[in-house]
Scaffold this motif. Structure first.
Motif, PDB file in Angstrom:
ATOM      1  N   LYS A 286      50.940  13.017  31.744  1.00  0.00           N
ATOM      2  CA  LYS A 286      51.517  13.947  32.710  1.00  0.00           C
ATOM      3  C   LYS A 286      50.709  15.232  32.718  1.00  0.00           C
ATOM      4  N   ASN A 287      50.386  15.710  33.917  1.00  0.00           N
ATOM      5  CA  ASN A 287      49.646  16.958  34.034  1.00  0.00           C
ATOM      6  C   ASN A 287      50.595  18.146  34.065  1.00  0.00           C
ATOM      7  N   GLU A 288      50.055  19.335  34.369  1.00  0.00           N
ATOM      8  CA  GLU A 288      50.886  20.550  34.333  1.00  0.00           C
ATOM      9  C   GLU A 288      52.033  20.514  35.334  1.00  0.00           C
ATOM     10  N   SER A 289      51.938  19.694  36.347  1.00  0.00           N
ATOM     11  CA  SER A 289      53.027  19.578  37.325  1.00  0.00           C
ATOM     12  C   SER A 289      53.949  18.411  37.024  1.00  0.00           C
ATOM     13  N   GLY A 290      53.734  17.775  35.866  1.00  0.00           N
ATOM     14  CA  GLY A 290      54.616  16.683  35.461  1.00  0.00           C
ATOM     15  C   GLY A 290      54.293  15.348  36.116  1.00  0.00           C
ATOM     16  N   ARG A 291      53.127  15.226  36.742  1.00  0.00           N
ATOM     17  CA  ARG A 291      52.741  14.000  37.431  1.00  0.00           C
ATOM     18  C   ARG A 291      51.657  13.269  36.638  1.00  0.00           C
ATOM     19  N   GLU A 297      50.615   8.629  44.708  1.00  0.00           N
ATOM     20  CA  GLU A 297      51.600   9.303  45.556  1.00  0.00           C
ATOM     21  C   GLU A 297      52.848   8.443  45.756  1.00  0.00           C
ATOM     22  N   GLN A 302      56.579   8.342  40.121  1.00  0.00           N
ATOM     23  CA  GLN A 302      56.323   9.688  39.610  1.00  0.00           C
ATOM     24  C   GLN A 302      57.595  10.378  39.115  1.00  0.00           C
ATOM     25  N   HIS A 303      58.724  10.147  39.763  1.00  0.00           N
ATOM     26  CA  HIS A 303      59.905  10.982  39.498  1.00  0.00           C
ATOM     27  C   HIS A 303      61.135  10.241  38.995  1.00  0.00           C
ATOM     28  N   GLN A 308      59.128   6.445  35.553  1.00  0.00           N
ATOM     29  CA  GLN A 308      58.029   7.388  35.353  1.00  0.00           C
ATOM     30  C   GLN A 308      57.333   7.273  34.000  1.00  0.00           C
ATOM     31  N   SER A 321      41.201  11.461  42.845  1.00  0.00           N
ATOM     32  CA  SER A 321      42.582  11.747  42.429  1.00  0.00           C
ATOM     33  C   SER A 321      42.990  11.035  41.150  1.00  0.00           C
TER      34      SER A 321
END
Length: 349
Positions: A286-291, A297, A302-303, A308, A321
């Protein structure tokens, strides 16, 4: 095995006639010889008969290295000194030849052909050492094509490699360039330079082109189900990391590379290998945005808490990407990420 990476469909006769000297095919053979040499030298520690086997593969490697730069009757080279890169070379029926200047992983694979020989190991194998020294004395033209064989490196090691220090420096300059091969998630299979500058070769009035495609293939070569024209492929990235560490085993801290190219940040080859490892690992974290980049996409993956944290493996990944592409299954080469995590000392999930 790089499918549609080239200008021509390699499963069909060339539209020009003639043949192609392949930088990747030649380099794979060099790598295989060194793999078998290493195995034979290890077996020779307790079974001296394997020194003869090791000698055979050592000689084969020397001639393969010589062929890379003195190919065919015209002694054509697969190394382009002006570009500082390895290219395939197309030979025409009339005898002349031309480099196919598409910058792809084809030109990086020669770096895979690298091994080091420890001084104490050579001392323990007198028959192999005598044969090696004879070749160094009596086959100097051939030996000249091999990197640093006669020059001891860190702790007295010898280096067996297709790329000498100067070639290695030039290839790495392109490889670690973010505008070419280096992405946030590993090395692209084709330089991003070819997005705005497709490589085109003309034959009999027809154009044959290679353009950077970071995702699925836009060509029907090989059925359109494989793409080496931009995506990140895990196995060759993993082999590059191993190769960088082998070069580091010889050069130590005496060899520095700028990563990314133009950043002013210089690091050892070991540090560069670790940086590349972490970029591959970042595909799944997970990156800084939680993805997680690998999940692309797809909101469900993702969520949704039920999905996830179930991370699938893929054949290859988007060159920009990092999204997973191709078949999604328990692909063995993608599972190598576990090894990279271990080598990097473990990372938080």
């Amino acid at each position: 095995g790089l499918d549609n990476i080239g200008v021509f469909d390699r499963s069909r006769p060339l539209p020009t006639g003639g043949h192609i000297d392949q930088a990747d095919g030649t380099a794979w053979m060099g790598m295989y010889c060194l793999n078998l040499l290493t195995i034979a030298l290890e077996l020779a520690r307790t079974r001296p008969a394997y020194e003869d086997v090791a000698t055979k593969f050592f000689e084969h490697f020397l001639y393969i290295a010589d062929a890379l730069t003195h190919m065919g009757t015209e002694l054509a080279s697969l190394w382009d000194a002006e570009d500082g890169f390895f290219y395939d070379r197309l030979h025409f029926p009339d005898g002349h030849s031309s480099a196919l200047k598409a910058r792809s992983f084809v030109g990086l694979i020669p770096l895979f052909a690298v091994e080091t020989l420890d001084a104490d190991h050579l001392e323990a194998l007198p028959h192999f050492r005598r044969r090696m020294e004879w070749l160094l004395t009596h086959r100097q033209q051939v030996v000249a094509s091999v990197a640093s064989l006669t020059e001891p490196g860190r702790d007295g090691r010898r280096l067996l490699a297709l790329a000498d220090r100067a070639k290695l420096q030039q290839v790495l300059q392109r490889m670690f360039d973010s505008a070419e091969f280096l992405s946030e998630y590993g090395l692209r299979s084709l330089s991003r330079y070819h997005l705005a500058h497709p490589y085109t070769f003309y034959a009999d009035g027809q154009a044959y082109s290679v353009q950077y495609d970071p995702a699925e293939s836009r060509t029907d070569l090989f059925g359109g189900n494989s793409n080496w024209r931009g995506p990140i492929w895990f196995p060759v990235n993993y082999l590059m990391i191993e190769s960088l560490r082998k070069y580091a085993h010889y050069y130590g801290e005496t060899f520095k590379v700028e990563v990314p190219t133009g950043s002013g940040c210089w690091m050892s080859l070991d540090e560069a290998a670790t940086l590349l490892s972490k970029r591959l690992i970042a595909l799944f974290l997970k990156n800084e945005s939680g993805r997680r980049p690998v999940l692309g996409e797809v909101p469900l993956f993702q969520h949704d808490p039920r999905w996830q944290d179930y991370v699938p493996f893929y054949e290859y990944f988007h060159g920009d990407s990092g999204a997973g592409l191709g078949a999604g299954h328990q692909t063995g080469w993608t599972a190598l990420v576990a090894r990279l995590i271990y080598e990097c000392g473990g990372l938080a999930p």
